[in-house]
Design an enzyme around this catalytic site. Structure first.
Site, PDB file in Angstrom:
ATOM      1  N   ASP A  64       0.845  -1.196   0.000  1.00 42.97           N
ATOM      2  CA  ASP A  64       0.000   0.000   0.000  1.00 42.97           C
ATOM      3  C   ASP A  64       0.880   1.246   0.000  1.00 42.97           C
ATOM      4  O   ASP A  64       2.089   1.159   0.236  1.00 42.97           O
ATOM      5  CB  ASP A  64      -1.008  -0.011   1.154  1.00 42.97           C
ATOM      6  N   TYR A  66       2.895   4.809   0.666  1.00 43.38           N
ATOM      7  CA  TYR A  66       3.490   5.480   1.823  1.00 43.38           C
ATOM      8  C   TYR A  66       2.420   6.344   2.494  1.00 43.38           C
ATOM      9  O   TYR A  66       1.556   6.911   1.817  1.00 43.38           O
ATOM     10  CB  TYR A  66       4.650   6.370   1.384  1.00 43.38           C
ATOM     11  N   HIS A 187      11.522  -8.991   0.556  1.00 45.03           N
ATOM     12  CA  HIS A 187      11.190  -7.573   0.417  1.00 45.03           C
ATOM     13  C   HIS A 187      12.427  -6.721   0.737  1.00 45.03           C
ATOM     14  O   HIS A 187      13.235  -7.100   1.590  1.00 45.03           O
ATOM     15  CB  HIS A 187      10.047  -7.229   1.380  1.00 45.03           C
TER      16      HIS A 187
END
Length: 225
Positions: A64, A66, A187
């Site tokens: 999603d 920042y 990630h």
């Protein structure tokens, strides 16, 4: 919310008429009218505006946006030019680019240059409340962005997916086009980058794949502002 006007409209425009999207639209409209929401409403679909479907070469999937001021502008991992503090995940992306391709580390986190070359920087959720990560999860954006991913999967040409972290890799069952390349790594967050994001060489692998199939590679160097 800003309208989609390029070839994405034909690809995903049918989603706008579905019940889930009408509910999502009303939710997002109410959120923008009563709270501070990022990115600015006109920037929600910038990933699609900057990278038409016919030009997609690489898809980088984020989660999603920042959630702090002057950061999100509709491209995953990218922040606005006036934001002088580069987010930690993007710092690690720049470090891997430096190690992989020798790119110098720029003084900004504005990645529009990638988008204009065919790098679709898509978040699975396209809006967020200020200072509340994941606050718009489960409201319908995931269905809409799945439709975007499905449209990319149907493209009959070489495309690279960079899937960093488990949420992004959960989309792999949707990706079954034999002409496409799927690259997986942890990630780039500071919590996980040292578990295999550093050294993954996704950027050079993507360019080698594109060149091998007669496609112009990506110039990954972001210039200083």
């Amino acid at each position: 919310m800003g309208m989609i006007e390029n070839d994405w409209l034909q690809a995903v425009g049918g989603e706008f008429r579905k019940p889930y999207y009408k509910e999502l639209y009303e939710f997002v409209k109410q959120e923008y009218s009563t709270r501070v929401i990022y990115p600015p409403a006109d920037d929600i679909f910038n990933a699609l505006h900057f990278t038409p479907l016919k030009e997609v070469k690489v898809l980088i999937l984020g989660q999603d946006p920042y959630h702090n001021e002057h950061q999100a502008h509709g491209l995953s991992f990218s922040v606005l030019p006036e934001q002088k503090e580069i987010p930690p995940s993007l710092q690690n992306i720049y470090q891997e680019l430096h190690d992989d391709l020798g790119c110098y580390i720029p003084n900004n986190g504005y990645l529009e240059k990638w988008a204009r070359q065919g790098v679709l920087m898509l978040n699975t959720v396209l809006t967020v409340r200020a200072h509340q990560a994941n606050s718009h999860q489960g409201k319908g954006w995931e269905k809409f962005t799945d439709a975007i991913i499905e449209a990319v999967n149907e493209q009959d040409r070489p495309i690279v997916y960079m899937l960093w972290g488990r949420p992004a890799q959960n989309k792999i069952p949707m990706l079954n086009n034999p002409k496409h390349l799927i690259l997986k790594a942890p990630h780039p967050s500071p919590l996980s980058a040292y578990r295999g994001f550093f050294g993954c060489q996704h950027f050079s692998q993507a360019n080698e794949f594109l060149k091998a199939h007669g496609v112009e590679p990506i110039d990954w160097q972001i210039e200083n502002l």
